[in-house]
Design a protein around this motif. Structure first.
Motif, PDB file in Angstrom:
ATOM      1  N   PRO A   1       1.987  -3.137 -10.644  1.00 16.49           N
ATOM      2  CA  PRO A   1       1.416  -4.451 -10.317  1.00 16.49           C
ATOM      3  C   PRO A   1       1.551  -4.855  -8.853  1.00 16.49           C
ATOM      4  CG  PRO A   1       3.451  -4.682 -11.581  1.00 16.49           C
ATOM      5  CD  PRO A   1       3.085  -3.238 -11.630  1.00 16.49           C
ATOM      6  N   ARG A   2       2.444  -4.226  -8.101  1.00 16.01           N
ATOM      7  CA  ARG A   2       2.616  -4.607  -6.689  1.00 16.01           C
ATOM      8  C   ARG A   2       1.732  -3.805  -5.743  1.00 16.01           C
ATOM      9  NH1 ARG A   2       3.428  -7.113  -4.146  1.00 16.01           N
ATOM     10  NH2 ARG A   2       5.360  -7.236  -2.964  1.00 16.01           N
ATOM     11  N   ILE A   3       1.058  -2.782  -6.275  1.00 15.05           N
ATOM     12  CA  ILE A   3       0.252  -1.920  -5.413  1.00 15.05           C
ATOM     13  C   ILE A   3      -1.161  -2.489  -5.275  1.00 15.05           C
ATOM     14  CG2 ILE A   3      -0.846   0.354  -5.234  1.00 15.05           C
ATOM     15  CD1 ILE A   3       2.101   0.357  -4.474  1.00 15.05           C
ATOM     16  N   GLU A   4      -1.628  -2.560  -4.030  1.00 10.26           N
ATOM     17  CA  GLU A   4      -2.974  -3.044  -3.740  1.00 10.26           C
ATOM     18  C   GLU A   4      -3.917  -1.905  -3.370  1.00 10.26           C
ATOM     19  OE1 GLU A   4      -4.402  -6.868  -1.353  1.00 10.26           O
ATOM     20  OE2 GLU A   4      -3.722  -5.298   0.031  1.00 10.26           O
ATOM     21  N   SER A   5      -3.380  -0.856  -2.735  1.00  6.01           N
ATOM     22  CA  SER A   5      -4.231   0.229  -2.243  1.00  6.01           C
ATOM     23  C   SER A   5      -3.473   1.545  -2.244  1.00  6.01           C
ATOM     24  CB  SER A   5      -4.710  -0.095  -0.820  1.00  6.01           C
ATOM     25  OG  SER A   5      -5.458   0.968  -0.269  1.00  6.01           O
ATOM     26  N   LEU A   6      -4.211   2.639  -2.512  1.00  4.03           N
ATOM     27  CA  LEU A   6      -3.681   4.002  -2.441  1.00  4.03           C
ATOM     28  C   LEU A   6      -4.402   4.748  -1.332  1.00  4.03           C
ATOM     29  CD1 LEU A   6      -3.723   5.086  -6.213  1.00  4.03           C
ATOM     30  CD2 LEU A   6      -1.818   4.078  -4.956  1.00  4.03           C
ATOM     31  N   SER A   7      -3.647   5.366  -0.432  1.00  7.96           N
ATOM     32  CA  SER A   7      -4.226   6.203   0.610  1.00  7.96           C
ATOM     33  C   SER A   7      -3.879   7.661   0.353  1.00  7.96           C
ATOM     34  CB  SER A   7      -3.683   5.806   1.992  1.00  7.96           C
ATOM     35  OG  SER A   7      -4.184   4.555   2.402  1.00  7.96           O
ATOM     36  N   PHE A   8      -4.773   8.557   0.759  1.00  6.41           N
ATOM     37  CA  PHE A   8      -4.508   9.985   0.663  1.00  6.41           C
ATOM     38  C   PHE A   8      -3.958  10.471   1.987  1.00  6.41           C
ATOM     39  CE2 PHE A   8      -6.435  14.444   0.804  1.00  6.41           C
ATOM     40  CZ  PHE A   8      -5.349  15.008   0.144  1.00  6.41           C
ATOM     41  N   GLY A   9      -2.778  11.107   1.954  1.00  8.36           N
ATOM     42  CA  GLY A   9      -2.165  11.666   3.155  1.00  8.36           C
ATOM     43  C   GLY A   9      -2.489  13.140   3.274  1.00  8.36           C
ATOM     44  N   LEU A  10      -3.602  13.454   3.912  1.00  9.39           N
ATOM     45  CA  LEU A  10      -4.116  14.822   3.962  1.00  9.39           C
ATOM     46  C   LEU A  10      -3.139  15.792   4.605  1.00  9.39           C
ATOM     47  CD1 LEU A  10      -6.450  16.924   3.777  1.00  9.39           C
ATOM     48  CD2 LEU A  10      -7.218  16.075   6.006  1.00  9.39           C
ATOM     49  N   MET A  11      -2.627  15.459   5.777  1.00  5.85           N
ATOM     50  CA  MET A  11      -1.828  16.420   6.539  1.00  5.85           C
ATOM     51  C   MET A  11      -0.551  16.807   5.799  1.00  5.85           C
ATOM     52  SD  MET A  11      -3.898  16.740   8.945  1.00  5.85           S
ATOM     53  CE  MET A  11      -5.188  15.844   9.779  1.00  5.85           C
ATOM     54  N   ASP A  12       0.169  15.809   5.316  1.00  6.35           N
ATOM     55  CA  ASP A  12       1.408  16.109   4.596  1.00  6.35           C
ATOM     56  C   ASP A  12       1.127  16.809   3.268  1.00  6.35           C
ATOM     57  OD1 ASP A  12       3.972  15.039   5.934  1.00  6.35           O
ATOM     58  OD2 ASP A  12       2.535  13.437   6.267  1.00  6.35           O
ATOM     59  N   PHE A  13       0.010  16.471   2.633  1.00  2.00           N
ATOM     60  CA  PHE A  13      -0.346  17.114   1.371  1.00  2.00           C
ATOM     61  C   PHE A  13      -0.617  18.599   1.592  1.00  2.00           C
ATOM     62  CE2 PHE A  13      -3.545  18.470  -1.752  1.00  2.00           C
ATOM     63  CZ  PHE A  13      -2.863  18.200  -2.926  1.00  2.00           C
ATOM     64  N   VAL A  14      -1.380  18.929   2.622  1.00  2.48           N
ATOM     65  CA  VAL A  14      -1.647  20.336   2.918  1.00  2.48           C
ATOM     66  C   VAL A  14      -0.357  21.054   3.298  1.00  2.48           C
ATOM     67  CG1 VAL A  14      -2.815  21.905   4.526  1.00  2.48           C
ATOM     68  CG2 VAL A  14      -4.058  19.971   3.543  1.00  2.48           C
ATOM     69  N   SER A  15       0.462  20.430   4.132  1.00  5.24           N
ATOM     70  CA  SER A  15       1.723  21.052   4.547  1.00  5.24           C
ATOM     71  C   SER A  15       2.658  21.307   3.370  1.00  5.24           C
ATOM     72  CB  SER A  15       2.421  20.178   5.578  1.00  5.24           C
ATOM     73  OG  SER A  15       1.636  20.045   6.744  1.00  5.24           O
TER      74      SER A  15
ATOM     75  N   HIS B   1       0.854  -1.167   0.000  1.00  8.01           N
ATOM     76  CA  HIS B   1       0.000   0.000   0.000  1.00  8.01           C
ATOM     77  C   HIS B   1       0.900   1.231   0.000  1.00  8.01           C
ATOM     78  CE1 HIS B   1      -3.503  -2.343   2.113  1.00  8.01           C
ATOM     79  NE2 HIS B   1      -2.980  -2.999   1.093  1.00  8.01           N
ATOM     80  N   THR B   2       0.421   2.332  -0.522  1.00  7.37           N
ATOM     81  CA  THR B   2       1.249   3.532  -0.519  1.00  7.37           C
ATOM     82  C   THR B   2       0.411   4.760  -0.271  1.00  7.37           C
ATOM     83  OG1 THR B   2       3.079   4.654  -1.666  1.00  7.37           O
ATOM     84  CG2 THR B   2       1.164   4.052  -2.999  1.00  7.37           C
ATOM     85  N   LEU B   3       1.054   5.801   0.245  1.00  4.11           N
ATOM     86  CA  LEU B   3       0.408   7.057   0.580  1.00  4.11           C
ATOM     87  C   LEU B   3       0.694   8.092  -0.500  1.00  4.11           C
ATOM     88  CD1 LEU B   3       1.014   7.299   4.407  1.00  4.11           C
ATOM     89  CD2 LEU B   3      -1.080   8.078   3.304  1.00  4.11           C
ATOM     90  N   ILE B   4      -0.358   8.707  -1.015  1.00  2.94           N
ATOM     91  CA  ILE B   4      -0.204   9.805  -1.966  1.00  2.94           C
ATOM     92  C   ILE B   4      -0.313  11.089  -1.160  1.00  2.94           C
ATOM     93  CG2 ILE B   4      -1.087  10.845  -4.087  1.00  2.94           C
ATOM     94  CD1 ILE B   4      -0.009   7.956  -4.393  1.00  2.94           C
ATOM     95  N   GLU B   5       0.830  11.729  -0.921  1.00  9.60           N
ATOM     96  CA  GLU B   5       0.856  12.910  -0.055  1.00  9.60           C
ATOM     97  C   GLU B   5       1.877  13.947  -0.499  1.00  9.60           C
ATOM     98  OE1 GLU B   5       1.789  11.508   3.917  1.00  9.60           O
ATOM     99  OE2 GLU B   5       2.985   9.874   3.101  1.00  9.60           O
ATOM    100  N   THR B   6       2.533  13.714  -1.636  1.00  4.21           N
ATOM    101  CA  THR B   6       3.476  14.689  -2.183  1.00  4.21           C
ATOM    102  C   THR B   6       2.985  15.146  -3.553  1.00  4.21           C
ATOM    103  OG1 THR B   6       4.831  13.050  -3.359  1.00  4.21           O
ATOM    104  CG2 THR B   6       5.388  13.476  -1.041  1.00  4.21           C
TER     105      THR B   6
END
Length: 333
Positions: free
Chosen positions: A168-182, A149-154
């Motif tokens: 092909p190795r990724i199962e899930s994408l998460s949104f990293g709100l705090m780091d994205f806003v920062s 799984h990986t975080l989309i925050e940049t």
């Protein structure tokens, strides 16, 4: 000649079309006492939520090695009853990243539900992290493939989110709100991290929608960000409902045990939705999955897929389903 109708999943999807069905809650904890309580709660509630043991923000500076060892112990403990416990490592490039991977894969590679990789700056970063993890797996003789799984925050990860989702190795994408806003250096106000602002600020809304769209296009699971107002029950209920109903997310982070049930409730279909879906799917199955008319509405394989995914979500959130639905549709490969 009469033939036994195929169950929905086999009739409606080709191999690789459907995303892996993950629990709708990803519960984060990084302190030992909270890890233990979360494992106990999962044991009581069942595998209706995942637990992510945090080696990044949870580890004290200078104590990363000891923290990773504690996480390995938790993963291997009898309290990990369902195999639905993962771990977040430090970002690629951090001095502790490879040490985290080495400890977790060598010590608990057979028990990890997934590894969460935070803060990639590009699709190339995601690929590099996956190669490190897979090399450790091969080095230690771990036969199973560990989901990533990986975080989309940049900014870079959001720019290349479609390439990341297609990996092909990724199962899930998460949104990293705090780091994205920062990362916007004050251009997004603090309100953009609040339960209201995160659903209204255009830059945050754009990021959420792009992540969800990319994940669905690649049959991956989009996981919605945290709500920090954990003592405000209405806040988590509102955010979870909007994430599920308006933004297309099928999973959401929890950072406090009190958030778990409201997220499950928000992502679960209603009784009326479940009943309608069962009626339509039963009629479709009886028609060998040919088009049907139900209550003056025409349905075909496109709407059947929607209703089957609704039933899957009901099953995954612990909603009551008739015994014949469970045995006939879920226990048949």
């Amino acid at each position: 000649m009469h033939t036994t109708p195929l169950p929905p999943k086999l009739a409606l999807f080709e191999e690789g079309d459907a995303a892996t069905l993950l629990p709708v809650v990803d519960h984060y904890c990084g302190i030992e006492a909270r890890m233990l309580k979360s494992l106990e709660l999962q044991g009581e509630m069942g595998p209706v939520f995942d637990i992510t043991l945090d080696c990044e923000d949870g580890a004290p500076i200078g104590g990363e090695t000891e923290h990773a060892a504690m996480v390995v112990e938790m993963l291997n403990s009898a309290n990990n009853r369902f195999g639905r416990v993962g771990a977040r490592v430090h970002p690629l490039g951090h001095p502790a990243f490879e040490a985290d991977v080495e400890a977790l894969v060598s010590g608990a590679g057979q028990r990890l539900a997934y590894l969460m990789v935070p803060k990639p700056r590009s699709a190339a970063d995601v690929d590099a992290a996956c190669r490190v993890i897979d090399a450790a797996r091969q080095r230690h003789g771990v036969q199973r493939t560990i989901p990533i799984h990986t975080l989309i925050e940049t900014h870079g990860a959001l720019h290349e989110v479609w390439q990341i989702a297609a990996h092909p190795r990724i199962e899930s994408l998460s949104f990293g709100l705090m780091d994205f806003v920062s990362a916007h250096r004050g251009a997004i106000p603090r309100a953009g991290m609040s339960v209201q602002g995160q659903f209204s600020h255009p830059l945050v809304v754009r990021a959420k929608l792009e992540i969800a769209a990319a994940a669905h296009a690649c049959s991956k699971t989009p996981s919605h960000c945290v709500v920090t107002e954990f003592k405000h029950k209405g806040a988590i209920q509102e955010a979870a409902s909007r994430a599920a109903r308006e933004f297309g997310y099928t999973r959401m982070w929890s950072i406090h045990p009190s958030q778990i049930q409201p997220i499950i409730d928000a992502f679960a279909p209603s009784v009326a939705e479940i009943d309608e879906a069962i009626e339509i799917l039963r009629a479709a199955q009886a028609a060998q999955w040919a088009p049907i008319q139900h209550r003056d509405v025409l349905h075909d394989r496109a709407s059947y897929r929607y209703f089957w995914q609704l039933i899957e979500r009901a099953h995954g959130t612990g909603q009551h389903l008739p015994a014949e639905v469970v045995s006939g549709w879920f226990d048949t490969d």
